[in-house]
Scaffold this motif. Sequence first.
Motif, PDB file in Angstrom:
ATOM      1  N   CYS A  86       0.888  -1.143   0.096  1.00 16.57           N
ATOM      2  CA  CYS A  86       0.271  -0.194  -0.029  1.00 16.57           C
ATOM      3  C   CYS A  86       0.917   1.681  -0.128  1.00 16.57           C
ATOM      4  O   CYS A  86      -0.185   1.775  -1.186  1.00 16.57           O
ATOM      5  N   ILE A  87       2.038   1.145   0.988  1.00 18.49           N
ATOM      6  CA  ILE A  87       2.645   2.084   1.129  1.00 18.49           C
ATOM      7  C   ILE A  87       3.444   2.700  -0.062  1.00 18.49           C
ATOM      8  O   ILE A  87       3.722   3.508  -0.742  1.00 18.49           O
ATOM      9  N   SER A  88       3.836   1.593  -1.298  1.00 23.10           N
ATOM     10  CA  SER A  88       4.817   1.890  -2.102  1.00 23.10           C
ATOM     11  C   SER A  88       3.804   2.530  -3.214  1.00 23.10           C
ATOM     12  O   SER A  88       4.522   3.104  -4.372  1.00 23.10           O
ATOM     13  N   PHE A  89       2.609   1.434  -3.775  1.00 20.27           N
ATOM     14  CA  PHE A  89       1.024   1.907  -3.997  1.00 20.27           C
ATOM     15  C   PHE A  89       1.567   3.630  -3.743  1.00 20.27           C
ATOM     16  O   PHE A  89       1.705   4.547  -5.008  1.00 20.27           O
ATOM     17  N   LEU A  90       0.916   3.937  -2.896  1.00 19.37           N
ATOM     18  CA  LEU A  90       0.603   5.599  -2.743  1.00 19.37           C
ATOM     19  C   LEU A  90       2.169   6.335  -2.811  1.00 19.37           C
ATOM     20  O   LEU A  90       1.575   7.863  -3.686  1.00 19.37           O
ATOM     21  N   ARG A  91       2.994   6.091  -2.528  1.00 23.39           N
ATOM     22  CA  ARG A  91       4.008   6.747  -3.064  1.00 23.39           C
ATOM     23  C   ARG A  91       4.540   6.944  -4.791  1.00 23.39           C
ATOM     24  O   ARG A  91       5.436   7.882  -5.127  1.00 23.39           O
ATOM     25  N   VAL A  92       4.613   5.861  -5.104  1.00 26.85           N
ATOM     26  CA  VAL A  92       4.778   5.614  -7.019  1.00 26.85           C
ATOM     27  C   VAL A  92       2.873   6.090  -7.408  1.00 26.85           C
ATOM     28  O   VAL A  92       3.885   7.296  -8.178  1.00 26.85           O
ATOM     29  N   GLN A  93       2.163   6.083  -7.417  1.00 29.16           N
ATOM     30  CA  GLN A  93       1.298   6.315  -7.952  1.00 29.16           C
ATOM     31  C   GLN A  93       0.736   8.027  -7.778  1.00 29.16           C
ATOM     32  O   GLN A  93       0.361   8.141  -8.798  1.00 29.16           O
ATOM     33  N   LYS A  94       0.899   7.901  -6.260  1.00 30.26           N
ATOM     34  CA  LYS A  94       0.344   9.142  -5.825  1.00 30.26           C
ATOM     35  C   LYS A  94       1.499  10.138  -5.573  1.00 30.26           C
ATOM     36  O   LYS A  94       1.318  11.306  -5.192  1.00 30.26           O
ATOM     37  N   LYS A  95       3.006  10.132  -5.511  1.00 27.81           N
ATOM     38  CA  LYS A  95       3.330  11.028  -5.505  1.00 27.81           C
ATOM     39  C   LYS A  95       3.466  11.353  -4.148  1.00 27.81           C
ATOM     40  O   LYS A  95       3.686  12.391  -4.067  1.00 27.81           O
ATOM     41  N   VAL A  96       3.664  10.963  -3.235  1.00 27.93           N
ATOM     42  CA  VAL A  96       3.036  11.500  -1.869  1.00 27.93           C
ATOM     43  C   VAL A  96       4.762  12.027  -1.456  1.00 27.93           C
ATOM     44  O   VAL A  96       5.581  11.000  -1.699  1.00 27.93           O
ATOM     45  N   LYS A  97       3.956  13.394  -1.288  1.00 25.56           N
ATOM     46  CA  LYS A  97       5.502  13.815  -0.783  1.00 25.56           C
ATOM     47  C   LYS A  97       5.544  14.670   1.182  1.00 25.56           C
ATOM     48  O   LYS A  97       4.278  14.705   1.310  1.00 25.56           O
ATOM     49  N   PHE A  98       6.233  14.071   1.490  1.00 24.56           N
ATOM     50  CA  PHE A  98       6.256  14.754   3.026  1.00 24.56           C
ATOM     51  C   PHE A  98       7.476  15.706   3.138  1.00 24.56           C
ATOM     52  O   PHE A  98       8.432  16.039   2.884  1.00 24.56           O
ATOM     53  N   LEU A  99       6.369  17.051   3.678  1.00 22.97           N
ATOM     54  CA  LEU A  99       7.011  18.393   3.750  1.00 22.97           C
ATOM     55  C   LEU A  99       7.683  18.019   5.094  1.00 22.97           C
ATOM     56  O   LEU A  99       6.996  17.352   6.702  1.00 22.97           O
ATOM     57  N   GLU A 100       8.629  18.288   5.659  1.00 24.07           N
ATOM     58  CA  GLU A 100       9.872  18.712   6.319  1.00 24.07           C
ATOM     59  C   GLU A 100       9.133  19.678   7.117  1.00 24.07           C
ATOM     60  O   GLU A 100       9.798  20.810   6.932  1.00 24.07           O
ATOM     61  N   ASP A 101       8.169  19.355   8.710  1.00 26.38           N
ATOM     62  CA  ASP A 101       8.042  20.547   9.330  1.00 26.38           C
ATOM     63  C   ASP A 101       8.584  20.090   9.844  1.00 26.38           C
ATOM     64  O   ASP A 101       8.059  19.225  11.451  1.00 26.38           O
ATOM     65  N   GLU A 102       9.467  20.733  11.361  1.00 20.56           N
ATOM     66  CA  GLU A 102      10.182  20.115  12.694  1.00 20.56           C
ATOM     67  C   GLU A 102       9.771  21.208  13.060  1.00 20.56           C
ATOM     68  O   GLU A 102       8.993  21.125  14.645  1.00 20.56           O
ATOM     69  N   ASN A 103       9.105  22.282  13.362  1.00 16.86           N
ATOM     70  CA  ASN A 103       7.719  23.316  14.171  1.00 16.86           C
ATOM     71  C   ASN A 103       6.696  22.917  14.726  1.00 16.86           C
ATOM     72  O   ASN A 103       5.633  23.552  13.887  1.00 16.86           O
ATOM     73  N   TYR A 104       6.336  21.114  15.162  1.00 19.77           N
ATOM     74  CA  TYR A 104       4.776  21.218  14.871  1.00 19.77           C
ATOM     75  C   TYR A 104       4.872  21.143  17.189  1.00 19.77           C
ATOM     76  O   TYR A 104       5.990  20.716  17.420  1.00 19.77           O
ATOM     77  N   GLN A 105       3.961  21.265  17.299  1.00 18.18           N
ATOM     78  CA  GLN A 105       3.347  21.169  18.558  1.00 18.18           C
ATOM     79  C   GLN A 105       2.862  19.584  18.964  1.00 18.18           C
ATOM     80  O   GLN A 105       2.077  19.326  19.022  1.00 18.18           O
ATOM     81  N   GLU A 106       3.583  19.061  20.099  1.00 15.12           N
ATOM     82  CA  GLU A 106       3.108  17.579  20.641  1.00 15.12           C
ATOM     83  C   GLU A 106       1.750  18.424  21.417  1.00 15.12           C
ATOM     84  O   GLU A 106       1.826  18.335  22.257  1.00 15.12           O
ATOM     85  N   GLU A 107       1.209  18.021  20.661  1.00 17.94           N
ATOM     86  CA  GLU A 107      -0.696  18.499  21.500  1.00 17.94           C
ATOM     87  C   GLU A 107      -0.729  17.057  22.312  1.00 17.94           C
ATOM     88  O   GLU A 107      -0.361  15.726  23.026  1.00 17.94           O
ATOM     89  N   SER A 108      -1.600  17.540  23.497  1.00 17.37           N
ATOM     90  CA  SER A 108      -1.497  16.282  25.124  1.00 17.37           C
ATOM     91  C   SER A 108      -2.709  15.108  24.894  1.00 17.37           C
ATOM     92  O   SER A 108      -3.541  15.566  23.865  1.00 17.37           O
TER      93      SER A 108
END
Lengths: 186, 241
Positions: A86-108
């Motif tokens: 499933c992951i390779s399908f999503l990555r190849v077919q849909k070309k999913v890109k992950f935005l590198e975002d280090e500024n996130y808040q860990e929610e309680s």
Amino acid sequence: MKVIHLHTEEKELIEQAVESNRHAQHQIYSKFSPKMLGVCRQYIKDLHLAEDVMITAFMKVFTSLKNFKHEGSFEGWIRRIMVNECISFLRVQKKVKFLEDENYQEESSNNIESQFSVEDIQFLIDSLPDGYKMVFNLYAIEGYKHQEIAELLGIKEGTSKSQLSHARKMLQNNISKLKNYTNGTE
Amino acid sequence: MEPNKLETQIREQLNAREIQPSPTAWDRLDAMLTLTEDKKTKRIAFLSYKNIGIAASVLLFLSLGLFYFSPKENVIKPENNVVIGTDNVNSNSNSNDNNKQSVESKQEEQVVEATNNKPTINQELQPTTHNPQPLVNPIISQDKEIEFQSNEVIAQNQLTRVASSKEIKISNAIKVNAADLLAAVDTPTKINTSPKIKVNANSLLSQVDGELDQTFKEKAFIRISKNYKEIKVALETRNQE
């Protein structure tokens, strides 16, 4: 005794399937395909595409069945192949890109307890972008660690964490929307 | 970041979920499986054909090798007969008996050389591994050595060795000077060490080899092409099937 019997039965079935016994292969398919289509559906919104991916994954299951060492559960092994496919399908077919975002808040951790139907849950997951969905599914459903997710998706561990955080936030928003919607209609 | 209760609920519900695939799904998977199995069996069949081809070619080369090497042995055999039969040239014998013997053998050698057959050389080259007991029987072999050493120094060494051993034996009965003996042995060896004969033998050897090569090469090529065609036809028919 019954468990042992079932185990040996499964082992025999696997051994026969390794020898390309079509009957044994069909038995394995019949036993696991409904659950595995559910797994694929978690990742892929379109059921037909999910089924296609499941078939490809089953092909891989049967071709690499000789490598199965009978150490872990057979279902877990198949499930891993499904998830990877499933992951390779999503990555190849849909070309999913992950935005590198280090500024996130860990929610309680929120402990909203509310009963949702499987359809509702699937609807909520479907509403997530593919990148969030993958990380959320892998972390929350499959129980992978961030390091494993990072290796699997080829991203940084921090990215995996930030994606999960965003996914959770979005999911919570969607849940509250869904609640409001269902309350409003009732 | 621990999975919260909602997530556990989601997980439990999703894990319990089953979606029945369409009935055609198995048919598609079945078709895909048969396709890969067919490929595998085809590959195995091809491999077996390949193996048969390899085995055939190995056999072919083995038989070729056998054909190629067997005639050489046949050529060597007649040589021995020639050597035994050439005892008639004893006219040039010297006064000393031992010397006579050696000369006789040299004459024999000469005759052998005159026949100019290639295996004589093979025979004569073998004794070059120095024989430490020259007088018991192998005078012939020693003399052969001398004949075919183009280097005269080696020939002289051999001669001195022969002469000294002869002295030991003869000294009891007849007293002969070592110098006389040397002189007696020297004269025939000089006659024998003619390089012309050697050249003739080599040329003949190469000639015979060439002829043999030609005929066997021709045969081999015919066989190879025949076998290749057979294999080709077999492969073609299999592919058509």
